[in-house]
Scaffold this motif. Structure first.
Motif: not given
Length: 207
Positions: A77, A130, A132-133, A142, A150
């Motif tokens: 993160a 996204d 990754w997120r 996160l 974001f």
């Protein structure tokens, strides 16, 4: 007409637009810079505005590629936030003319074809971020929010901060404020308890 002639016209357009702006730029100035004939120009582009739209999409691809490269290999993160902000700052500084065109000079009234291509490119960037997120949100590392929110919290402050540099009002290298921009983004995007955990781990490792 070869692709290299088209590329030379785009490169020339970037220089001319950067120097005099879109309104003052002329087809003659662009093709003279590219050493291209009038026929070559209009074989590649129907107008100055068409060239400007193609240039906008090309620059947007370059910027998005730089951002997505920052996520390979896949980071955690805070590391991902760090890399993305640094990638933005690095691209702005090392590709200043392109950055100025993308963020300061580019037109608001592109044809719908350009707008559609822009939306598709923006969607690819959002999808890449996204991927990754999403796992980090699922693990509580996160904060959950829309992709648009974001990205605005992640990159928006850096974009605003870089405006003075791009306009020439401030010659200070914006990369010098990377740590502060990253710290602010972490506070905006990470759950408070996770920030505390990270700080405690850093404190223990330094003890």
């Amino acid at each position: 007409m070869t692709a290299s002639v088209r590329d030379e016209l785009l490169a020339a357009g970037l220089i001319v637009f950067d120097r005099v702006g879109f309104e003052a730029a002329t087809v003659t100035a662009i093709r003279t810079r590219a050493r291209a004939s009038n026929g070559s120009f209009f074989h590649a582009f129907g107008s100055k505005k068409e060239l400007a739209g193609a240039l906008f999409l090309q620059v947007l691809r370059h910027y998005h590629a730089a951002m997505l490269t920052a996520l390979n290999p896949v980071p955690g993160a805070e590391q991902g936030i760090d890399r993305l902000i640094r990638a933005h700052l690095e691209w702005v500084v090392t590709s200043r003319r392109e950055a100025r065109y993308l963020f300061e000079i580019s037109r608001s009234e592109w044809d719908e074809e350009v707008r559609e291509a822009q939306r598709a490119q923006n969607a690819r960037l959002a999808d890449g971020i996204d991927r990754w997120r999403a796992p980090l949100v699922a693990r509580g590392e996160l904060l959950p929010m829309t992709a648009a929110m974001f990205i605005s919290q992640l990159i928006g402050p850096a974009q605003i901060f870089c405006r003075a540099f791009l306009s020439g009002r401030d010659h200070t290298d914006p990369r010098g404020e990377a740590e502060m921009l990253i710290a602010c983004a972490i506070r905006a995007l990470r759950p408070f308890d996770r920030i505390n955990e990270q700080q405690e781990r850093v404190h223990v490792s330094r003890s």
